[in-house]
Design a protein around this motif. Sequence first.
Motif, PDB file in Angstrom:
ATOM      1  N   GLN A 101       0.832  -1.197   0.000  1.00  0.00           N
ATOM      2  CA  GLN A 101       0.000   0.000   0.000  1.00  0.00           C
ATOM      3  C   GLN A 101       0.877   1.261   0.000  1.00  0.00           C
ATOM      4  O   GLN A 101       0.623   2.200  -0.762  1.00  0.00           O
ATOM      5  CB  GLN A 101      -0.902  -0.026   1.238  1.00  0.00           C
ATOM      6  CG  GLN A 101      -1.889   1.105   1.274  1.00  0.00           C
ATOM      7  CD  GLN A 101      -2.695   1.110   2.565  1.00  0.00           C
ATOM      8  OE1 GLN A 101      -2.245   0.599   3.604  1.00  0.00           O
ATOM      9  NE2 GLN A 101      -3.873   1.687   2.514  1.00  0.00           N
ATOM     10  N   SER A 103       3.989   1.492  -1.013  1.00  0.00           N
ATOM     11  CA  SER A 103       4.723   1.574  -2.271  1.00  0.00           C
ATOM     12  C   SER A 103       3.823   2.098  -3.396  1.00  0.00           C
ATOM     13  O   SER A 103       4.238   2.945  -4.204  1.00  0.00           O
ATOM     14  CB  SER A 103       5.311   0.192  -2.566  1.00  0.00           C
ATOM     15  OG  SER A 103       5.383  -0.049  -3.911  1.00  0.00           O
ATOM     16  N   HIS A 104       2.577   1.633  -3.443  1.00  0.00           N
ATOM     17  CA  HIS A 104       1.648   2.131  -4.465  1.00  0.00           C
ATOM     18  C   HIS A 104       1.327   3.608  -4.240  1.00  0.00           C
ATOM     19  O   HIS A 104       1.229   4.383  -5.191  1.00  0.00           O
ATOM     20  CB  HIS A 104       0.354   1.314  -4.454  1.00  0.00           C
ATOM     21  CG  HIS A 104       0.502  -0.024  -5.107  1.00  0.00           C
ATOM     22  ND1 HIS A 104      -0.307  -1.099  -4.815  1.00  0.00           N
ATOM     23  CD2 HIS A 104       1.383  -0.480  -6.021  1.00  0.00           C
ATOM     24  CE1 HIS A 104       0.066  -2.145  -5.537  1.00  0.00           C
ATOM     25  NE2 HIS A 104       1.091  -1.794  -6.274  1.00  0.00           N
ATOM     26  N   THR A 105       1.152   3.983  -2.984  1.00  0.00           N
ATOM     27  CA  THR A 105       0.857   5.389  -2.676  1.00  0.00           C
ATOM     28  C   THR A 105       2.032   6.266  -3.098  1.00  0.00           C
ATOM     29  O   THR A 105       1.846   7.294  -3.756  1.00  0.00           O
ATOM     30  CB  THR A 105       0.588   5.560  -1.159  1.00  0.00           C
ATOM     31  OG1 THR A 105      -0.402   4.621  -0.780  1.00  0.00           O
ATOM     32  CG2 THR A 105       0.124   6.960  -0.832  1.00  0.00           C
ATOM     33  N   ASN A 106       3.230   5.832  -2.737  1.00  0.00           N
ATOM     34  CA  ASN A 106       4.412   6.617  -3.098  1.00  0.00           C
ATOM     35  C   ASN A 106       4.593   6.687  -4.608  1.00  0.00           C
ATOM     36  O   ASN A 106       5.027   7.704  -5.146  1.00  0.00           O
ATOM     37  CB  ASN A 106       5.660   6.035  -2.427  1.00  0.00           C
ATOM     38  CG  ASN A 106       5.698   6.364  -0.939  1.00  0.00           C
ATOM     39  OD1 ASN A 106       5.127   7.359  -0.504  1.00  0.00           O
ATOM     40  ND2 ASN A 106       6.348   5.520  -0.164  1.00  0.00           N
ATOM     41  N   LYS A 107       4.237   5.607  -5.303  1.00  0.00           N
ATOM     42  CA  LYS A 107       4.356   5.585  -6.777  1.00  0.00           C
ATOM     43  C   LYS A 107       3.381   6.580  -7.388  1.00  0.00           C
ATOM     44  O   LYS A 107       3.668   7.212  -8.396  1.00  0.00           O
ATOM     45  CB  LYS A 107       4.077   4.162  -7.271  1.00  0.00           C
ATOM     46  CG  LYS A 107       4.468   3.905  -8.702  1.00  0.00           C
ATOM     47  CD  LYS A 107       5.973   3.775  -8.822  1.00  0.00           C
ATOM     48  CE  LYS A 107       6.414   3.705 -10.261  1.00  0.00           C
ATOM     49  NZ  LYS A 107       7.853   4.002 -10.416  1.00  0.00           N
ATOM     50  N   THR A 108       2.200   6.712  -6.770  1.00  0.00           N
ATOM     51  CA  THR A 108       1.200   7.670  -7.264  1.00  0.00           C
ATOM     52  C   THR A 108       1.678   9.096  -7.007  1.00  0.00           C
ATOM     53  O   THR A 108       1.538   9.974  -7.854  1.00  0.00           O
ATOM     54  CB  THR A 108      -0.155   7.424  -6.550  1.00  0.00           C
ATOM     55  OG1 THR A 108      -0.481   6.054  -6.699  1.00  0.00           O
ATOM     56  CG2 THR A 108      -1.251   8.284  -7.129  1.00  0.00           C
ATOM     57  N   LEU A 109       2.273   9.304  -5.825  1.00  0.00           N
ATOM     58  CA  LEU A 109       2.748  10.655  -5.471  1.00  0.00           C
ATOM     59  C   LEU A 109       3.974  11.044  -6.300  1.00  0.00           C
ATOM     60  O   LEU A 109       4.146  12.210  -6.643  1.00  0.00           O
ATOM     61  CB  LEU A 109       3.118  10.698  -3.978  1.00  0.00           C
ATOM     62  CG  LEU A 109       1.985  10.571  -2.967  1.00  0.00           C
ATOM     63  CD1 LEU A 109       2.541  10.404  -1.559  1.00  0.00           C
ATOM     64  CD2 LEU A 109       1.068  11.794  -3.027  1.00  0.00           C
ATOM     65  N   PRO A 111       5.820   9.229  -9.455  1.00  0.00           N
ATOM     66  CA  PRO A 111       5.990   8.095 -10.381  1.00  0.00           C
ATOM     67  C   PRO A 111       7.436   7.846 -10.798  1.00  0.00           C
ATOM     68  O   PRO A 111       7.771   6.751 -11.241  1.00  0.00           O
ATOM     69  CB  PRO A 111       5.151   8.504 -11.604  1.00  0.00           C
ATOM     70  CG  PRO A 111       4.283   9.621 -11.150  1.00  0.00           C
ATOM     71  CD  PRO A 111       4.948  10.283  -9.990  1.00  0.00           C
ATOM     72  N   ASP A 114      11.041   4.618  -7.211  1.00  0.00           N
ATOM     73  CA  ASP A 114      10.665   3.221  -7.005  1.00  0.00           C
ATOM     74  C   ASP A 114      10.994   2.761  -5.600  1.00  0.00           C
ATOM     75  O   ASP A 114      11.918   3.285  -4.966  1.00  0.00           O
ATOM     76  CB  ASP A 114      11.398   2.314  -7.998  1.00  0.00           C
ATOM     77  CG  ASP A 114      10.596   2.141  -9.273  1.00  0.00           C
ATOM     78  OD1 ASP A 114       9.454   1.632  -9.182  1.00  0.00           O
ATOM     79  OD2 ASP A 114      11.088   2.535 -10.346  1.00  0.00           O
TER      80      ASP A 114
END
Length: 159
Positions: A101, A103-109, A111, A114
């Motif tokens: 969760q 990692s996905h949030t950080n990827k959205t914030l 891109p 990684d």
Amino acid sequence: MEHIAVYPGSFDPITYGHLDIIRRASSLFDKVIIAVLINESKTPLFSIDERVKMLEEVVKDIPNTEVMAFKGLTVDFVKSVGAQVMVRGLRAVSDFEYELQMSHTNKTLAPELDTVFFTTNLEYGYVSSSLIKEIAKLGGDISKMVPPYIEEKVKEKFK
Ligand code: PNS
């Protein structure tokens, strides 16, 4: 290009599990910045200055590492130091959901960044900062879980 990784966390206190990940990350990246979160909503056992000092002490023999404190979003800190990667450790399936969760949030914030996961060394898979505090508070032995210098500091807190 210099490949810089940030290893963010609370490190309250640093454990052998964290240390193992720092060692492995430092051999893969040009530089590893261990980033200690200043979290005003949590009451840590060790102050931010204490945690930074303790980390500096135990990573001083690991090349290409640096310890810094940070406030705010991890992704903002990562960008501010010119890093491309966040490092996190996975001990068990129970860590995975939260880590995925984040990692996905950080990827959205951010891109362009990684998260790289290290599975913890089997030997330290059970180690956690919160259990260490509980054991130490109850007078138990934490010498297999933290370096001797950290053990001393934890013991001092519960004296
Ligand atoms: O050692 P911890 O407590 O498991 O580390 C958690 C940490 C510090 C990595 C996480 O809480 C974090 O990144 N906090 C900073 C605020 C932030 O960026 N939140 C959004 C992350 S999805």
